[in-house]
Motif scaffolding. Sequence first.
Motif: not given
Length: 82
Positions: A22-32, A48-51, A69-74, A77-82
Motif C-alpha cells: 500500500i502506497l499512502a500519501v495523506n493530506t494531514n496528521n489526522n488521516v494516518p 507493507t505500507v509505505i507512507d 502490532k498487527n504484523k503489517i510492515y511500515f 518515506a515523506p515527500v515534500s513539494g516544490g
Amino acid sequence: MNEKFKIYKFDYIKENPNPNLILAVNTNNNVPDKMADKLIKNIKKGSTVIDMSSTKPKTAEIFSKKLKKNKIYFLDAPVSGG
C-alpha cells in the motif's frame, strides 16, 4: 499497464483485501491514525505500507506502531513539494 501496479482508492481495499503493498500519501496528521485502523481490518498480515505523507515524525511513529502490532510492515518515506 502492468496489472500488479494499479492505483485504487481506499474502497478497493475493502472489496479486495489482498494487496501486499500500500502506497499512502495523506493530506494531514489526522488521516494516518484513521487509515491505520482501516488498514488493519482490511489487509493481510505481512503486507507493507509505505507512507509518503509529509506529516510530523510522531504521527508516523504512531502509525508504525499500530501496524506493527498487527504484523503489517511500515516504511516512512515523506515527500515534500516544490
